[in-house]
Design an enzyme around this catalytic site. Structure first.
Site: not given
Length: 254
Positions: A166, A143
């Protein structure tokens, strides 16, 4: 068709990216092993995208990536694999809380579930290559938030946040992918990543508007915007691309 005669394993194939990727890989001429923890969800998602339930080029498998015995058995059964894509994102029910509300046990469990299963999957891909000595391309999905710190201001006026788990998972995945590529040290075994910016999934309008101001105009990506980079890395056109991270974010990280 860039992937003619390729056989690709996609795990997390029932997710938004995973299912859309399966459809694209088929369009590019590949045979696909689509695997997910829920076969019902996988079948429903693929049929909803127009992939017929009786499509002979899709082999559907149920797999829990945290189960080493099951994962090892699956790789033992497979033959002719030329690549794999890990689109999975396992997490517990408390995932995604704001920083001060995250309990250490939840943080640890989510790191273990996600980064731990990614480690196991990479390990089994490498073992498969060592056993078969066939060229193999592994693509992991990181990401933009594995590359840069969060822009917390774009979450103002929304209930959303950028989970600390995350950030830890996606940044760790980048380095672990490079580690595996270097450890195997064979140009026939490639490990690369694609790091998307935010992908549209009906987020609040306030967030979408704030996010768009951080890009060059696209705003949140459509899931299809990510597919080209994955297909490239799986193809023979990326034959000597190894240990790299392709960021697809329309300038968000700049």
């Amino acid at each position: 068709m860039m992937l003619k005669n390729k056989k690709i394993l996609v795990v997390g194939a029932a997710g938004l990216l995973g299912a859309t990727l399966v459809k694209e890989l088929l369009a590019q001429g590949a045979t696909v092993i689509a695997a997910d923890i829920s076969l019902d969800r996988l079948n429903s998602r693929l049929v909803g995208l127009g992939v017929a339930a009786d499509n002979a080029d899709v082999i559907r498998k149920q797999i829990d990536l945290a189960n080493k015995t099951a994962l090892t058995a699956m790789f033992t059964e497979l033959d002719g694999l030329t690549g794999a894509v890990n689109c999975s994102y396992p997490r517990n029910k408390n995932y995604g809380k704001h920083f001060f509300d995250v309990l250490p046990e939840d943080f640890n469990e989510n790191i273990s579930l996600n980064l731990g299963s990614s480690f196991l999957f990479m390990q089994q891909c490498a073992a498969y290559f060592k056993r078969t000595e066939m060229p193999f391309s592994l693509v992991n999905i990181s990401s933009v938030y594995g590359v840069v710190a969060p822009k917390f201001e774009i979450y103002d006026k929304t209930p959303m946040t950028m989970p600390v788990e995350y950030a830890a998972i996606k940044s760790g995945l980048i380095h672990m992918s490079k580690y595996v590529a270097k450890y195997v040290g064979d140009s026939r075994f490639r490990v690369n990543l694609v790091s998307p910016g935010g992908i549209f999934d009906h987020q609040p309008a306030e967030f979408l508007n704030a996010y768009k101001k951080e890009t060059f105009g696209k705003g949140m990506l459509d899931v299809t915007d990510v597919l080209g980079s994955i297909v490239f890395l799986l193809s023979s056109m990326a034959e000597f691309v190894n240990g790299q991270n392709i960021v697809v974010d329309d300038g968000f990280s700049m």
